[in-house]
Write an enzyme that holds these catalytic residues in place. Structure first.
Site, PDB file in Angstrom:
ATOM      1  N   THR A  42      44.448  10.517  59.258  1.00  0.00           N
ATOM      2  CA  THR A  42      43.087   9.987  59.165  1.00  0.00           C
ATOM      3  C   THR A  42      42.586   9.894  57.722  1.00  0.00           C
ATOM      4  OG1 THR A  42      42.072  12.192  59.362  1.00  0.00           O
ATOM      5  CG2 THR A  42      42.512  10.978  61.412  1.00  0.00           C
ATOM      6  N   CYS A  50      36.194  23.072  62.455  1.00  0.00           N
ATOM      7  CA  CYS A  50      35.824  21.736  62.921  1.00  0.00           C
ATOM      8  C   CYS A  50      36.070  21.611  64.424  1.00  0.00           C
ATOM      9  CB  CYS A  50      36.621  20.673  62.174  1.00  0.00           C
ATOM     10  SG  CYS A  50      36.035  18.984  62.494  1.00  0.00           S
ATOM     11  N   ARG A  75      38.974  12.386  52.282  1.00  0.00           N
ATOM     12  CA  ARG A  75      37.523  12.265  52.344  1.00  0.00           C
ATOM     13  C   ARG A  75      36.954  13.379  53.219  1.00  0.00           C
ATOM     14  NH1 ARG A  75      39.355   7.602  54.276  1.00  0.00           N
ATOM     15  NH2 ARG A  75      38.213   7.875  56.254  1.00  0.00           N
ATOM     16  N   CYS A  77      34.991  15.361  56.113  1.00  0.00           N
ATOM     17  CA  CYS A  77      34.654  15.096  57.513  1.00  0.00           C
ATOM     18  C   CYS A  77      33.138  15.020  57.674  1.00  0.00           C
ATOM     19  CB  CYS A  77      35.223  16.214  58.384  1.00  0.00           C
ATOM     20  SG  CYS A  77      34.808  16.082  60.133  1.00  0.00           S
ATOM     21  N   CYS A  80      32.240  18.251  60.649  1.00  0.00           N
ATOM     22  CA  CYS A  80      32.179  19.674  60.282  1.00  0.00           C
ATOM     23  C   CYS A  80      31.555  19.892  58.914  1.00  0.00           C
ATOM     24  CB  CYS A  80      33.566  20.306  60.336  1.00  0.00           C
ATOM     25  SG  CYS A  80      34.709  19.753  59.039  1.00  0.00           S
ATOM     26  N   TRP A 436      22.729  55.285  36.612  1.00  0.00           N
ATOM     27  CA  TRP A 436      22.254  54.872  37.926  1.00  0.00           C
ATOM     28  C   TRP A 436      21.642  53.474  37.872  1.00  0.00           C
ATOM     29  CZ3 TRP A 436      17.565  53.217  39.753  1.00  0.00           C
ATOM     30  CH2 TRP A 436      17.428  53.112  41.146  1.00  0.00           C
ATOM     31  N   TYR A 440      23.069  50.050  39.624  1.00  0.00           N
ATOM     32  CA  TYR A 440      22.233  49.380  40.625  1.00  0.00           C
ATOM     33  C   TYR A 440      22.007  47.914  40.258  1.00  0.00           C
ATOM     34  CZ  TYR A 440      18.391  48.826  43.985  1.00  0.00           C
ATOM     35  OH  TYR A 440      17.591  48.408  45.025  1.00  0.00           O
ATOM     36  N   ASP A 456      22.734  58.486  42.871  1.00  0.00           N
ATOM     37  CA  ASP A 456      21.624  58.325  43.796  1.00  0.00           C
ATOM     38  C   ASP A 456      21.589  59.489  44.788  1.00  0.00           C
ATOM     39  OD1 ASP A 456      19.613  56.111  44.904  1.00  0.00           O
ATOM     40  OD2 ASP A 456      20.622  57.031  46.619  1.00  0.00           O
TER      41      ASP A 456
END
Length: 500
Positions: A42, A50, A75, A77, A80, A436, A440, A456
């Site tokens: 295709t 898909c 190309r 789809c 999907c 710390w 973070y 912590d």
């Protein structure tokens, strides 16, 4: 057919044609975005999920990226929609460059500038992308722009000129020509074939962002709600108990608002934005993907962390738990400094006061979202006494100013390929930022999956030794966490959630 071992997912190099085909035949969502399938009969390429009938194996060619599939002449789809696929989350230089390009870093065509930003020559940049993805920087950028334009055509009613410019094309003529050359149809054909737009009125743009399930949405919103900066962001709970997120947005001279809600039946988030943000859609969507950790692969992370009995129990309670990020790195960094040696509620109160005193008025449709967060330049120009007036010790106010000056000078812009150790050391050069805070910031704002703020107290309390129930010290916790690498940030979220 047997499915692929989940541990094959993190490193795309371990995937074979046979294992990709098994995932394709099973419509396995765990592999969405990990590879794409080109169908030779295709000339179209698809996501593994898909809904079309699975083609014969002999007709399939597998690619690690959409850009590689398009470079081979396939190309996208229309069913999907490859542009919806979540990205593959890998922390290496090639993927970091790809994510910058996906956010529009090459929309101006300046390869030399991008190479300099990531610490490479243009030749090295080209070689890195060719080796990892099989395409050049220009080919990768063209694919990202075209797929983004296709997304806007199918999901919005933006004018064709707005679509072209939002996708990074310098002219409508160039956009039309490249679209026709690559996809064999005019952009207007895509719009005619598109599903009905879900734009919510003339003042909003609505887009969808996919993720790999599961997604612990409620847990993420609860976490963000407790830390939301008053005036800038809010978590909204409707009459049915469903939660969504809204905030003000300011990107340079462009400002507006956004709103994010969950579409669990589609494994997507729905993002609504003010139309004023149309010129900045590419970088804005990249920020949202990062903030909500949409490119995580929860099955892979859970498979690794579940080897530890301490974490396995929480994983079963909160499948799909992710690390909440931030829309703006500086905003989160300031919030982290405000959180030093105070409770979460106390830091939230202080951040709201900071916005009220130094923020910029914003016009949004959401109650409580009234300001933009103050800029680094605004906070850097304030005196320590002015900042301390919100209820801070003078030393903490100085740390806020130091961080603002650091950010204004580009200190929070981290080059791809920089290690976690280097980033933490870099952040700690700011007076007032310790281990710390640096960990973070690295975990939530800079998206280092292995960042782990072992100092912590909450983590130390949660990570008790199974034998005697004694709270671990920082050193003991780091030793225990060594086996959680490279997903220690996710382990931290699991431990924090276990406390509640």
């Amino acid at each position: 057919m047997d499915q692929i071992n989940i541990n094959d997912i993190p490193d795309g190099a371990t995937l074979t044609d046979e294992s990709c085909y098994r995932a394709l035949a099973a419509k396995d969502a765990r592999f969405d975005g990990v590879f794409f399938t080109g169908v030779k009969t295709t000339g179209i390429y698809c996501r593994p999920v898909c809904s079309v009938k699975t083609p014969r194996a002999s007709s399939c060619v597998f690619f690690s990226t959409a850009a590689a599939a398009e470079a081979a002449g396939f190309r996208p789809c229309l069913r999907c929609r490859p542009e919806l696929a979540p990205y593959a989350l890998q922390q290496n230089l090639a993927y970091a460059v790809w994510q910058r390009i996906a956010a529009g870093a090459l929309n101006d065509g300046d390869t030399e500038r991008l190479a300099a930003e990531v610490g490479l020559s243009s030749r090295q940049l080209r070689r890195v992308l060719l080796q990892h993805f099989g395409v050049t920087p220009v080919e990768l950028a063209q694919t990202q722009r075209l797929l983004f334009a296709k997304k806007l055509l199918q999901e919005t009613r933006l004018a064709m000129s707005d679509v072209a410019y939002a996708a990074g094309f310098g002219s409508i003529r160039r956009f039309n020509a490249l679209f026709l050359t690559r996809y064999g149809m005019a952009p207007t054909s895509i719009r005619r074939a598109a599903e009905k737009s879900s734009d919510k009125g003339a003042d909003a743009i609505t887009l969808r962002l996919a993720y790999r399930p599961p997604f612990a949405w409620a847990e993420m919103l609860h976490y963000l709600s407790g830390r939301a900066i008053a005036g800038v962001e809010t978590v909204i709970k409707d009459a049915q108990g469903d939660m969504s997120y809204a905030r003000s947005v300011r990107l340079g001279e462009i400002s507006g608002w956004l709103h994010v809600q969950h579409l669990p039946e589609k494994n997507q988030l729905e993002l609504s934005l003010s139309t004023t943000l149309a010129p900045a859609l590419m970088p804005l969507l990249a920020r949202i993907r990062s903030q909500f950790d949409l490119d995580a692969n929860p099955q892979v992370i859970a498979a690794h962390l579940a080897d530890d009995a301490l974490l396995q129990k929480q994983i079963s309670k909160t499948p799909g738990l992710r690390v909440p990020g931030t829309f703006d790195v500086f905003e989160l960094a300031i919030r982290a400094v405000l959180g030093q040696q105070v409770s979460v509620a106390g830091a939230t109160t202080l951040s709201g006061r900071l916005v009220g005193k130094f923020g910029i008025q914003a016009d949004t449709p959401f109650i409580g979202v009234t300001h933009h967060f103050p800029t680094p330049e605004r906070l850097a120009a304030a005196s320590a006494a002015e900042v301390a007036a919100i209820g801070l010790p003078i030393a903490r106010a100085e740390a806020i100013r130091n961080l603002a000056q650091f950010a204004a000078q580009g200190g929070l812009k981290i080059k791809p390929g920089t290690s976690l150790l280097e980033v933490v050391a870099h952040l700690k050069t700011v007076r007032g930022i310790g281990e710390w805070t640096a960990q973070y910031i690295a975990m939530r704002a800079l998206r280092f999956t292995d960042a782990f703020p072992a100092g912590d107290l909450g983590l130390q309390k949660a990570a008790i030794e199974l034998e005697d129930g004694v709270r671990l010290t920082e050193k003991q916790l780091l030793l225990r966490a060594a086996n959680w690498s490279p997903w220690r940030g996710y382990a931290a979220l699991l431990l924090w959630h276990s406390l509640s």
